[in-house]
Design a protein around this motif. Structure first.
Motif, PDB file in Angstrom:
ATOM      1  N   LEU A 128      -6.332  -2.305   5.990  1.00  0.00           N
ATOM      2  CA  LEU A 128      -7.204  -3.507   6.323  1.00  0.00           C
ATOM      3  C   LEU A 128      -6.868  -3.747   7.929  1.00  0.00           C
ATOM      4  N   TRP A 129      -7.494  -2.876   8.578  1.00  0.00           N
ATOM      5  CA  TRP A 129      -7.395  -3.066  10.145  1.00  0.00           C
ATOM      6  C   TRP A 129      -7.658  -4.347  10.593  1.00  0.00           C
ATOM      7  N   GLN A 130      -9.013  -4.979  10.401  1.00  0.00           N
ATOM      8  CA  GLN A 130      -9.341  -5.993  10.840  1.00  0.00           C
ATOM      9  C   GLN A 130      -8.872  -7.395  10.181  1.00  0.00           C
ATOM     10  N   GLU A 131      -8.116  -7.893  10.941  1.00  0.00           N
ATOM     11  CA  GLU A 131      -7.316  -9.216  10.623  1.00  0.00           C
ATOM     12  C   GLU A 131      -8.349 -10.170   9.832  1.00  0.00           C
ATOM     13  N   ASP A 132      -9.415 -10.391  10.557  1.00  0.00           N
ATOM     14  CA  ASP A 132     -10.341 -11.343   9.960  1.00  0.00           C
ATOM     15  C   ASP A 132     -11.086 -11.095   8.604  1.00  0.00           C
ATOM     16  N   LEU A 133     -10.892  -9.954   8.199  1.00  0.00           N
ATOM     17  CA  LEU A 133     -11.569  -9.506   7.009  1.00  0.00           C
ATOM     18  C   LEU A 133     -10.656  -9.385   5.787  1.00  0.00           C
ATOM     19  N   ARG A 134      -9.297  -9.666   5.927  1.00  0.00           N
ATOM     20  CA  ARG A 134      -8.150  -9.442   5.184  1.00  0.00           C
ATOM     21  C   ARG A 134      -8.271 -10.242   3.970  1.00  0.00           C
ATOM     22  N   ALA A 135      -8.847 -11.604   4.228  1.00  0.00           N
ATOM     23  CA  ALA A 135      -8.970 -12.467   2.988  1.00  0.00           C
ATOM     24  C   ALA A 135      -9.990 -12.082   2.231  1.00  0.00           C
ATOM     25  N   ARG A 136     -10.968 -11.362   2.622  1.00  0.00           N
ATOM     26  CA  ARG A 136     -11.949 -10.981   1.990  1.00  0.00           C
ATOM     27  C   ARG A 136     -11.729  -9.751   0.991  1.00  0.00           C
ATOM     28  N   ALA A 137     -10.944  -8.849   1.447  1.00  0.00           N
ATOM     29  CA  ALA A 137     -10.269  -7.875   0.546  1.00  0.00           C
ATOM     30  C   ALA A 137      -9.608  -8.467  -0.692  1.00  0.00           C
ATOM     31  N   SER A 138      -8.903  -9.535  -0.669  1.00  0.00           N
ATOM     32  CA  SER A 138      -8.239  -9.998  -1.694  1.00  0.00           C
ATOM     33  C   SER A 138      -9.126 -10.633  -2.743  1.00  0.00           C
ATOM     34  N   GLN A 139     -10.178 -11.319  -1.997  1.00  0.00           N
ATOM     35  CA  GLN A 139     -11.028 -11.943  -3.106  1.00  0.00           C
ATOM     36  C   GLN A 139     -12.208 -11.050  -3.590  1.00  0.00           C
ATOM     37  N   ASP A 140     -12.710 -10.300  -2.725  1.00  0.00           N
ATOM     38  CA  ASP A 140     -13.888  -9.326  -3.374  1.00  0.00           C
ATOM     39  C   ASP A 140     -13.381  -8.124  -3.960  1.00  0.00           C
ATOM     40  N   PHE A 141     -12.054  -7.714  -3.615  1.00  0.00           N
ATOM     41  CA  PHE A 141     -11.843  -6.258  -4.254  1.00  0.00           C
ATOM     42  C   PHE A 141     -10.649  -6.630  -5.397  1.00  0.00           C
ATOM     43  N   ARG A 142     -10.119  -7.747  -5.653  1.00  0.00           N
ATOM     44  CA  ARG A 142      -9.085  -7.945  -6.569  1.00  0.00           C
ATOM     45  C   ARG A 142      -7.773  -7.365  -6.108  1.00  0.00           C
ATOM     46  N   MET A 143      -7.431  -7.082  -4.829  1.00  0.00           N
ATOM     47  CA  MET A 143      -6.465  -6.424  -4.459  1.00  0.00           C
ATOM     48  C   MET A 143      -5.256  -7.046  -3.795  1.00  0.00           C
ATOM     49  N   ALA A 144      -4.027  -6.635  -4.189  1.00  0.00           N
ATOM     50  CA  ALA A 144      -2.917  -7.175  -3.683  1.00  0.00           C
ATOM     51  C   ALA A 144      -2.597  -6.488  -2.055  1.00  0.00           C
ATOM     52  N   VAL A 145      -2.412  -7.188  -1.046  1.00  0.00           N
ATOM     53  CA  VAL A 145      -2.076  -6.938   0.236  1.00  0.00           C
ATOM     54  C   VAL A 145      -0.514  -6.428   0.318  1.00  0.00           C
ATOM     55  N   TRP A 146      -0.362  -5.131   0.784  1.00  0.00           N
ATOM     56  CA  TRP A 146       1.057  -4.795   0.787  1.00  0.00           C
ATOM     57  C   TRP A 146       1.503  -4.385   2.340  1.00  0.00           C
ATOM     58  N   ASP A 147       2.608  -4.817   2.762  1.00  0.00           N
ATOM     59  CA  ASP A 147       3.051  -4.642   4.070  1.00  0.00           C
ATOM     60  C   ASP A 147       2.150  -5.386   5.290  1.00  0.00           C
ATOM     61  N   GLY A 148       1.298  -6.602   4.655  1.00  0.00           N
ATOM     62  CA  GLY A 148       0.731  -7.288   5.436  1.00  0.00           C
ATOM     63  C   GLY A 148      -0.810  -6.858   5.877  1.00  0.00           C
ATOM     64  N   TRP A 149      -1.216  -5.208   5.263  1.00  0.00           N
ATOM     65  CA  TRP A 149      -2.367  -4.804   6.019  1.00  0.00           C
ATOM     66  C   TRP A 149      -2.908  -3.798   5.055  1.00  0.00           C
ATOM     67  N   LYS A 150      -2.305  -3.592   3.931  1.00  0.00           N
ATOM     68  CA  LYS A 150      -2.484  -2.258   3.009  1.00  0.00           C
ATOM     69  C   LYS A 150      -2.876  -2.793   1.739  1.00  0.00           C
ATOM     70  N   SER A 151      -3.525  -1.873   0.945  1.00  0.00           N
ATOM     71  CA  SER A 151      -3.620  -2.123  -0.510  1.00  0.00           C
ATOM     72  C   SER A 151      -2.335  -1.607  -1.110  1.00  0.00           C
ATOM     73  N   VAL A 152      -1.972  -2.029  -2.301  1.00  0.00           N
ATOM     74  CA  VAL A 152      -1.052  -1.375  -3.076  1.00  0.00           C
ATOM     75  C   VAL A 152      -1.223  -0.269  -3.933  1.00  0.00           C
ATOM     76  N   SER A 153      -2.448   0.191  -4.046  1.00  0.00           N
ATOM     77  CA  SER A 153      -2.990   1.046  -5.235  1.00  0.00           C
ATOM     78  C   SER A 153      -3.302   2.623  -4.438  1.00  0.00           C
ATOM     79  N   LEU A 154      -3.627   3.295  -5.117  1.00  0.00           N
ATOM     80  CA  LEU A 154      -3.746   4.572  -4.714  1.00  0.00           C
ATOM     81  C   LEU A 154      -5.390   5.092  -4.714  1.00  0.00           C
ATOM     82  N   ALA A 155      -5.786   5.946  -4.085  1.00  0.00           N
ATOM     83  CA  ALA A 155      -7.083   6.783  -4.271  1.00  0.00           C
ATOM     84  C   ALA A 155      -6.809   8.222  -4.450  1.00  0.00           C
ATOM     85  N   PRO A 156      -8.094   8.752  -5.154  1.00  0.00           N
ATOM     86  CA  PRO A 156      -7.859  10.351  -5.536  1.00  0.00           C
ATOM     87  C   PRO A 156      -7.311  10.903  -4.247  1.00  0.00           C
ATOM     88  N   PRO A 157      -6.459  12.068  -4.255  1.00  0.00           N
ATOM     89  CA  PRO A 157      -5.899  12.745  -3.073  1.00  0.00           C
ATOM     90  C   PRO A 157      -6.665  13.775  -2.415  1.00  0.00           C
TER      91      PRO A 157
END
Length: 433
Positions: free
Chosen positions: A89-118
Motif C-alpha cells: 500500500l504505497w499510497q498512504e491516502d488509499l490505505r483505509a480503502r484497503a482495509s474496508q474494500d479488501f477485508r485486509m489487515a495492514v501489517w507493518d503499516g503499509w502491507k497486507s499480512v497475507s500471501l499470493a501465489p509465488p
C-alpha cells in the motif's frame, strides 16, 4: 514487438500498451522510489504481488527497465524473514480503502499480512532471458531466495505441500471449490458473491487478534488448504529459481540444489496427495476436513506446468480435460471452472470471480505448459483465442468463455500478458516476426 503483426494482434498490443501506461504508478516513500503497475485504477489501485509479476513479464517484451523496476518495487516489501505480502500500500491516502474494500489487515503499516501465489521466480527468469543483466540478477536473487525459504519454512505441511489460510491467498478467491469449506450454497446469482464476502470477513475477523505473517492460523479451525494451483506455481518457481541461482557466478553450481530438491519434493507430493488416477486430474486438499475437494476447476489442470510431473500424467490431463470441449476447450478458453460443473458461471451472473470466466494469466501459464509438453497445436489455438478476446473486448479482468464479453474490472493489467503470447507465437516456425 514486431511491426509486421496481424491486425488482430496489433489491436491487442495497442490495448495492452495503453493499459500498462495508464496503470503505472510512481512516487517515493521513506526515501525509496517506487514504480509499479496497479491491476486496475478503479478497482485495484495498489501493488499486488502476483499481478506485478505478470505485469513484469508483459513489460519484459516492451520495456525491460520498467519490468525490473516492477520487481524491485515488489521486493522492497519483503521483510527480514522473507515474507512477501499479497499487497503493498504505497499510497498512504488509499490505505483505509484497503482495509474496508479488501477485508485486509495492514501489517507493518503499509502491507497486507497475507500471501499470493509465488510467481516471482518465473518473472525474474523471463526478464533475465530478455535482457541478460547479470548485475540485476545478483541484486534480486538474495531476497528472492529468502522469500522461497520463508514459504518452505512457514507454510509447508505434513503432506509436503504448502498451505493457504484463506481462499484469496490462492489467487482464485471465489472459486466454487471452496464453497463446501466456507458453508456457501453453490448458486448462480449475486447472493454467491455476498455470501463469500461475508464468510471471508468472518474468517479474517477470527484471525485478526495478534496475527503475524508467520502465525499458525490452522489452530482457529476456519480454513486450512493445500491448493493445487498455488503449489504448482510454487514447484515451477522453485525449479526456475534453482537454475537462476546455479547460473549466477557468485553462487556456484551447487547453490541452487536446495530449491531443485524442493521442486522435486512438491511435485512428488502433488502426485501422491492430489492425483486422481481414475478421473485423470488433480484435486485440492481440505486439510481441516482431511478430504480431497473434487470440484473440477482450472486448478485441476495446473500440474501440467510442473516439469517433474510425469509426461503421461500431463498428457492425460490435456487430452481428458484441458482440450475436452465439454469441459475447458470452449470458444474462448480456458474457463476457470469446467463447463459441466453445476456451479459453472460463464456470464458472471454470480458477480464472483473464478467461477467460470476465462483469465489471461491462467491461459498464459497453461500455454507454456502445453508447449513444454509438446502440445504445440493446442498451445497455438489457446494463444490465438486469448489474443482474439483481448483484441475484441480490451484489457478486462476476465472474459466470458462462450461470448468473449469482458467481465469484472476494466483496464486490467495482467491481461497485457497477451504481449508475451504474441511474441512467443511470432517466434514459432512460420510465425510472423
Amino acid at each position: 514487438m514486431s511491426a509486421r503483426l496481424p491486425s488482430e494482434h496489433a489491436v491487442a498490443v495497442e490495448h495492452a500498451l495503453k493499459t500498462l501506461t495508464h496503470n503505472r504508478r510512481t512516487g517515493s516513500m521513506d526515501g525509496f522510489t517506487y514504480d509499479f503497475t496497479c491491476p486496475s485504477p478503479s478497482s485495484y489501485p495498489f501493488q499486488w504481488a502476483w499481478d506485478s509479476c505478470f505485469h513484469a513479464i508483459a513489460l519484459a517484451r516492451t520495456d525491460t527497465a520498467r519490468a525490473r523496476a516492477e520487481i524491485e518495487s515488489l521486493l522492497h516489501g519483503v521483510d527480514v524473514h522473507g515474507f512477501l505480502p499479497h499487497m503493498l500500500l504505497w499510497q498512504e491516502d488509499l490505505r483505509a480503502r484497503a482495509s474496508q474494500d479488501f477485508r485486509m489487515a495492514v501489517w507493518d503499516g503499509w502491507k497486507s499480512v497475507s500471501l499470493a501465489p509465488p510467481v516471482l521466480a518465473r518473472a525474474i527468469e523471463r526478464i533475465h532471458e530478455v535482457d541478460g543483466d547479470e548485475q540485476w540478477l545478483h541484486q534480486v536473487l538474495p531476497v528472492t531466495c529468502r522469500y522461497y525459504d520463508w514459504l518452505h519454512r512457514t507454510r509447508r505441511t505434513g503432506t509436503g505441500l504448502l498451505a493457504i489460510h484463506h481462499p484469496d491467498e490462492s489467487g482464485l478467491d471465489s472459486s466454487p471449490k471452496y464453497d463446501t469449506a466456507l458453508g456457501i450454497e453453490s448458486g448462480t446469482g449475486p447472493e454467491v458473491a455476498r455470501a463469500w464476502h461475508a464468510r471471508m470477513s468472518d474468517i479474517l475477523a477470527a484471525y485478526s487478534p495478534g496475527r503475524r505473517p508467520d502465525s499458525d492460523l490452522s489452530r482457529h479451525g476456519r480454513f486450512h488448504w493445500a491448493d493445487v494451483l498455488f503449489n504448482s506455481i510454487y514447484a515451477d518457481g522453485l525449479a526456475r529459481l534453482a537454475r537462476l541461482v546455479a547460473r549466477a557466478a557468485t553462487y556456484g553450481p551447487d547453490a541452487g540444489r536446495r530449491f531443485a530438491e524442493r521442486a522435486e519434493q512438491v511435485s512428488a507430493a502433488l502426485m501422491r496427495e492430489c492425483w486422481d488416477s481414475e478421473k485423470g486430474c488433480f484435486h485440492d486438499l481440505d486439510l481441516l476436513a482431511a478430504r480431497r475437494e473434487e470440484t473440477l476447476t482450472i486448478s485441476s489442470l495446473f500440474p501440467v506446468i510442473v516439469e517433474h510431473i510425469p509426461d503421461p500424467v500431463a498428457r492425460r490431463v490435456i487430452d481428458d480435460h484441458l482440450t475436452n470441449t465439454d469441459e475447458f476447450w470452449l470458444p474462448y478458453p480456458l474457463p476457470s471452472v469446467a463447463a459441466n460443473e453445476p456451479a459453472f458461471d460463464p456470464d458472471f451472473t454470480t458477480e464472483a470471480i473464478f467461477r467460470g470466466s476465462s483469465w489471461v494469466n491462467l491461459n498464459w501459464y497453461l500455454y507454456w505448459g502445453l508447449r513444454a509438453r509438446g502440445a504445440r497445436e493446442a498451445a497455438g489455438v489457446l494463444a490465438a483465442r486469448t489474443i482474439a478476446v483481448a483484441a475484441s473486448a480490451g484489457m478486462r479482468e476476465c472474459y466470458g468463455p462462450y461470448s468473449g464479453q469482458g467481465h469484472g474490472a476494466v483496464s486490467f493489467g495482467w491481461s497485457s500478458l497477451v504481449l508475451d503470447l504474441i511474441d512467443a507465437e511470432a517466434r514459432e516456425p512460420g510465425g510472423e516476426r
